[in-house]
Enzyme design. Sequence first.
Site, PDB file in Angstrom:
ATOM      1  N   ASN A 203       0.812  -1.226   0.000  1.00  0.00           N
ATOM      2  CA  ASN A 203       0.000   0.000   0.000  1.00  0.00           C
ATOM      3  C   ASN A 203       0.843   1.273   0.000  1.00  0.00           C
ATOM      4  OD1 ASN A 203       0.994  -0.162   2.580  1.00  0.00           O
ATOM      5  ND2 ASN A 203      -0.930   0.346   3.591  1.00  0.00           N
ATOM      6  N   PRO A 378      -4.460   9.653   3.795  1.00  0.00           N
ATOM      7  CA  PRO A 378      -4.559   9.150   2.420  1.00  0.00           C
ATOM      8  C   PRO A 378      -5.753   8.223   2.234  1.00  0.00           C
ATOM      9  CG  PRO A 378      -2.785   8.041   3.612  1.00  0.00           C
ATOM     10  CD  PRO A 378      -3.343   9.083   4.541  1.00  0.00           C
ATOM     11  N   HIS A 404      -5.987   7.188  10.317  1.00  0.00           N
ATOM     12  CA  HIS A 404      -4.759   7.298   9.506  1.00  0.00           C
ATOM     13  C   HIS A 404      -5.000   7.084   8.028  1.00  0.00           C
ATOM     14  CE1 HIS A 404      -4.728   3.021   8.850  1.00  0.00           C
ATOM     15  NE2 HIS A 404      -3.510   3.012   8.365  1.00  0.00           N
TER      16      HIS A 404
END
Length: 481
Positions: A203, A378, A404
Amino acid sequence: MPIKLQQIDPCRWRIPREGKMRVEGLVFADRAMIEVLQKEQALEQVRNVATLPGIVGRSIAMPDIHWGYGFPIGGVAAFDPEDGGVVSPGGVGYDINCGVRLLRSELEAEEIRPHLKELADALFRNVPSGVGSHRRDLSLAPHETRKVLEQGAAWAVKNGFGSAQDLDHIEERGTIAGADPEVVSERALERGRNQLGTLGSGNHFLEVQRVDEVLDSEAANALGLFQDQVTVSIHTGSRGLGYQVCDDHLKMMLRAAAKYGIELPDRQLCCAPLESPEGRQYLAAMAGAANFAFANRQLITHWVRETFEQVLRTGPSQLRMSLIYDVCHNIAKWETHQVEGRARRLCVHRKGATRAFPPGHPETPELYREVGQPVLIPGDMGRCSYVLVGTEDAFNETFGSTCHGAGRVLSRHAARKLARRRDIPADLAAKGILIRAAGRATMAEEISEAYKDVSEVVEVVRRAGIGRIVARLVPMAVVKG
């Protein structure tokens, strides 16, 4: 045993204390999220963490929670050494100091659109991804690797990769205190030696973005963000070095848990008292790995700047690519928090969670002190990401923490299966997004459907008051390992 849940408000759910739980659990989620979570094991992990010695306040889960090794990803827990509090590698994770940083520029999206293909190709070429580095301009001798572990991003700046101003805009100024390379195994050091300045795979990503919408103009001004501005996000961590540090310490922590009579509901929660030799050794090794990650992102930042200058044939004074902030996602850190009216020095574990300190906090960079610490969230490569700032509510309720990212909902295998007949680059191109990746497998594992919608996650954070939304960013070009 089924997980009991009590709804507190539309965004908060309590797991009441029962059995061997020392504190209650607190889950941030809307009703749709909680219905999905009740079919999974992550809530059980929140309950398990609540049984560990010395835990303070609550065992907390953010709206991007999903199953992880021992602790859930999206989990926050603080431990007090005066109450026998512990440190657990499972509360940090294998990718120690996986984190994200955001660069801003003076460019607008339309200025780079004619060069976007060349820019994506050059970034993919200049920023190594995958297992190791192919760059010949960085050769790390063994004694230099040890300095990286001690100094973090400061080592990178001293060696010409960035400026001193960058350090002011990194959590802990890019160096976690107390790192000791002597407690890091040779195997870990060897794995890190050719991986400094590499993106990795999975990721991790590098993304050229456009500011799609400014949602809080006051905070956006403070962070230097404006509509249609070009930004760059870098998401990576401590690579094989951090993985090896975690792996090396799990067996030691299992022995330590037995030695100190710590009852574990799950072996993956193995831990040691913070003030024990084993606890101190893990924290010193973890700090070294965290510093490696800070240096890693700093080197990549330098090569991103160089790449923009080469492709756009302009200089740094025109681009003004400056660092907005760099945050850790996987870390255990000493912090002072008010608990029951008393200031206490705690070891705060954030695993898949972001520090979100409020306006006025002395550890928030001076430039942002009136609006709060930048928080970078993100999403997935096909939708969007967010910039937030920390709040007083987050500081009081979650030890200054928030979510997060989006949070996985599909395993990598399930994502590959779903994407089997799909032309992923074409799907992204239809949205105006270029992708460069080492292989199809990584792209398939990272399709949008593999993640929750980050907009829904961030909305829970906003409604709960543990983050203030500043801006939404959309991808223009994505580089993956």
